[in-house]
Structure formats: structure tokens, C-alpha cells
Scaffold this active site. Structure first.
Site, PDB file in Angstrom:
ATOM      1  N   PRO A  29       0.838  -1.199   0.000  1.00 48.28           N
ATOM      2  CG  PRO A  29      -0.651  -1.528   1.742  1.00 48.28           C
ATOM      3  CD  PRO A  29       0.658  -2.013   1.216  1.00 48.28           C
ATOM      4  CE  LYS A  30       2.687   7.435  -3.417  1.00 47.72           C
ATOM      5  NZ  LYS A  30       2.442   8.399  -2.329  1.00 47.72           N
ATOM      6  CD1 TRP A  31       2.324   2.522   3.782  1.00 47.48           C
ATOM      7  CD2 TRP A  31       0.576   2.989   5.090  1.00 47.48           C
ATOM      8  NE1 TRP A  31       1.850   1.338   4.278  1.00 47.48           N
ATOM      9  CE2 TRP A  31       0.782   1.594   5.083  1.00 47.48           C
ATOM     10  CE3 TRP A  31      -0.462   3.533   5.851  1.00 47.48           C
ATOM     11  CZ2 TRP A  31      -0.025   0.728   5.816  1.00 47.48           C
ATOM     12  CZ3 TRP A  31      -1.259   2.665   6.581  1.00 47.48           C
ATOM     13  CH2 TRP A  31      -1.046   1.284   6.570  1.00 47.48           C
TER      14      TRP A  31
END
Length: 365
Positions: A29-31
Site C-alpha cells: 500500500p502507498k501510505w
């Protein structure tokens, strides 16, 4: 601080791609937070930003968490995030950067941050910079297996299908896309060796002003608005990234709409602001803008433009929008929040605790 890798360190970066890549990749996931490389040597801890600036003094609660949850001597790449309820809140995270020590202490207690780890660069006397990503990831999961909140290890998967699911679902928790990482690469500081897939949507907005470009009398950015439920034109952000030629053309295109007198303009009061406001309206001063000239030129709110944007943060675009085209077929009054896509809510706990993963997706991959 005596570590195999000394601060500061420029983190490895990602380049934007339009579609989810396939191959021998690990997906994460891209935080949506502050990129941070953590250096720990015993009681010495340094939090270093993407721009190699120290973040340590702003997050005292994370310094204590690092001492409690990370190995005695290590370098870990990750992201500082801040959650409110079940979602991330980037606006609240930005408020944590404050010059006053008393305010820093108060915010650390009221809105504590978390650290999400996604790469292990050194442990003990061993540098892992030349070790392939897949092995670094395995070592990260092994080393931080017992870590407790507010330190987390990001989920990872080699499943393309699961990455697509994450891309659709995790936005509802405030995340902003997926990162794809080649499994066999070493750690490459300041190199765009990774891939990021982010959401892009379009919206029709009212143009109610513009700012001059720093280089001279050409347009720097357009100030955008949407009408809220009360019928007020809310400032939602700016559109920029024009070529220099296009900036010059916009001066002529906007000239017939310029207002010499602000009376009657929906943002009349904002032009007289002298202090930062919570709504971050045109001309507002903030800790992020410093002495930057934020003066703006009002125009009659009669032009409609289609822009591309990634996501909303509250009632504003999360990042700068991108100009697509003028919409002469649309009326300003039709530019409301109702046109915007709203992601389905998703609970951050399901991501942190691994409930969003399949048998092929785990903390270690």
C-alpha cells in the site's frame, strides 16, 4: 551515532505509472504521510525526512516508540502517518510541524503519530543496502515481528490481483495508491527505481482567481472552487504545472474576467487575511509557505475548468490539480461537491492487523 549507514540518507523513490505493473514484483500500500528514514544507535534516534531534514523534534512519541520497538542499532525506511478514527489524516499530520516546543509536546499527546516500516537498511553492524529487496523485506518482517503500535510493518504481497484490490479498497482508509517494487534490486538512494500507481479523477471547478508565476507576469496557478451545500464557493485547491507558453496564454484568456474591485467576489474576505486559517483559503499564511508570496488576483467566478486530481482531503484536493480543458458547456453553479466520487470507507485496523490480506500476502512475503 556509529552505524553502518550514517544520516542523512536520500530515500529510494518511485516513478508514477498509469497501470499496475506485472512481473517479479512485491506490492505494498502507498501510505499518505511523511517519508522517514529512522536511524537508531542505542538511545540516539534520528528521524530523517525525504529531503534529508530532521523530523526528530516534532515527533517525541515516535522517538520513544523507536527505542521501545526497534532493534538497538538499525536503519529503517518507512512513513510517518497520523490516524483519526479509522482513517489517515494528512492535514492533522501537517499540523505536527510546529516551531514551539510546548505546542509540539501538546500535539504529541493529543494527535500521536505512527510509523509504518517498509524496508530494513541496516541492523547491528550489517548494512543491507546491497541486499536484494526480497531478502531485505524478509529480514524486516523477522526483525520487527514483535513490534507493537505505534510501530507497524506494512503489508506486502506478490499477488497482482490482491494489489488491484488494495488499490480499490484502501483509499477508503486514507491511503493513496499502491507501490510496486522489483524483488531483486538493492537499495538505491534518490533513484526512482520503484513504481507507484495513484488514483486520478476529474472534476469541473470554478476558476475564481489566479496567482502570478515567480518568474514574472505570467500565470502561476489557477485558484479553484466548488459550491458546497450552503451555496458558498469553497476554495478547493489550485491547478498548475503549465508550460511557460501556456502560462503566457492564460494571461490573455483571463484578462476579460479580472476584477479591479473585490466587492461582491465570494472570496472578498480572504484577500484581507493576515494569519493562517484552518480552511487554508487563498492568500493564507502558514508554517509551510513561510515568506512565500501568496497574493492572488481575483476574477469573476464565471469560468469552468476540468481538472484531474488524485484524492480529497476533507473539502480540498489533496495535491495540486492538473488542468485538462475549459468547459464552456458547464455553468459555474453546476460545479458542486456532489460530482465527486467518494471512496468506500475502510478501517485502518484491518490493514495494520493483516485482515485485508490473502494467503499469498503477509508481513514477510
Amino acid at each position: 551515532m556509529e552505524l553502518p549507514i550514517s544520516p542523512p540518507l536520500s530515500p529510494m523513490l518511485a516513478k508514477a505509472v498509469k497501470t499496475m505493473p506485472k512481473g517479479d514484483l512485491l506490492y505494498e500500500p502507498k501510505w499518505d504521510g511523511f517519508r522517514c528514514v529512522v536511524f537508531r544507535d542505542g538511545d540516539e534516534v534520528e528521524l530523517s525526512s525525504r529531503g534529508e531534514k530532521p523530523l526528530t523534534r516534532y515527533f517525541p512519541e515516535l522517538v520513544e516508540a523507536v527505542k521501545r520497538e526497534l532493534p538497538e542499532r538499525c536503519v529503517v525506511d518507512g512513513e510517518i502517518v497520523l490516524r483519526k478514527g479509522a482513517q489517515l489524516d494528512f492535514d492533522a499530520l501537517q499540523q505536527r510541524i510546529h516551531p514551539a516546543a510546548s505546542r509540539v509536546e501538546l500535539l504529541a499527546a493529543e494527535t500521536p503519530a505512527s510509523f509504518v516500516a517498509f524496508d530494513l537498511l541496516a541492523v547491528g553492524d550489517e548494512s543491507l543496502m546491497e541486499v536484494p529487496l526480497g531478502e531485505r523485506r524478509r529480514r524486516l518482517a523477522e526483525t520487527l515481528a514483535g513490534a507493537r503500535a505505534p510501530v507497524h510493518v506494512t503489508p506486502v504481497s506478490d499477488s497482482y490481483d490482491l494489489a488491484l484490490r488494495w488499490f480499490d479498497e484502501f483509499e477508503g482508509a486514507g491511503l493513496d495508491g499502491v507501490i510496486a517494487k522489483p524483488r531483486d534490486i538493492p537499495y538505491l538512494p534518490d533513484k526512482r527505481a520503484l513504481f507507484k500507481v495513484k488514483h486520478e479523477r476529474t472534476a469541473d471547478c470554478v476558476v475564481a482567481g489566479f496567482r502570478w508565476h515567480k518568474s514574472g507576469p505570467i500565470v502561476g496557478s489557477l485558484l479553484l472552487g466548488l459550491y458546497n451545500a450552503e451555496g458558498h464557493l469553497q476554495h478547493v485547491g489550485v491547478a498548475g504545472s503549465f508550460t511557460m507558453r501556456r502560462r503566457a496564454e492564460l494571461v490573455d484568456e483571463l484578462q476579460p474576467y479580472r476584477m479591479d474591485d473585490l466587492e461582491g467576489h465570494p472570496w472578498e474576505g480572504w484577500a484581507r487575511q493576515t494569519e493562517a486559517t484552518a480552511d487554508r483559503m487563498p492568500g493564507a499564511i502558514s508554517r509551510w509557505t513561510g515568506k512565500k508570496d501568496l497574493s492572488w488576483v481575483a476574477i469573476r467566478p464565471e469560468l469552468v475548468v476540468e481538472v484531474a486530481y488524485e484524492a480529497m482531503q476533507g473539502d480540498r484536493f489533496r495535491h495540486m490539480a492538473r488542468f485538462r480543458r475549459w468547459r464552456t458547456d458547464r455553468t459555474p453553479g453546476s460545479c458542486t461537491y456532489e460530482q465527486l466520487e467518494v471512496p468506500v470507507a475502510y478501517d485502518l485496523d484491518d490493514i495494520f492487523e493483516g485482515d485485508a490480506q490473502s494467503p499469498r500476502a503477509d508481513r514477510g512475503a
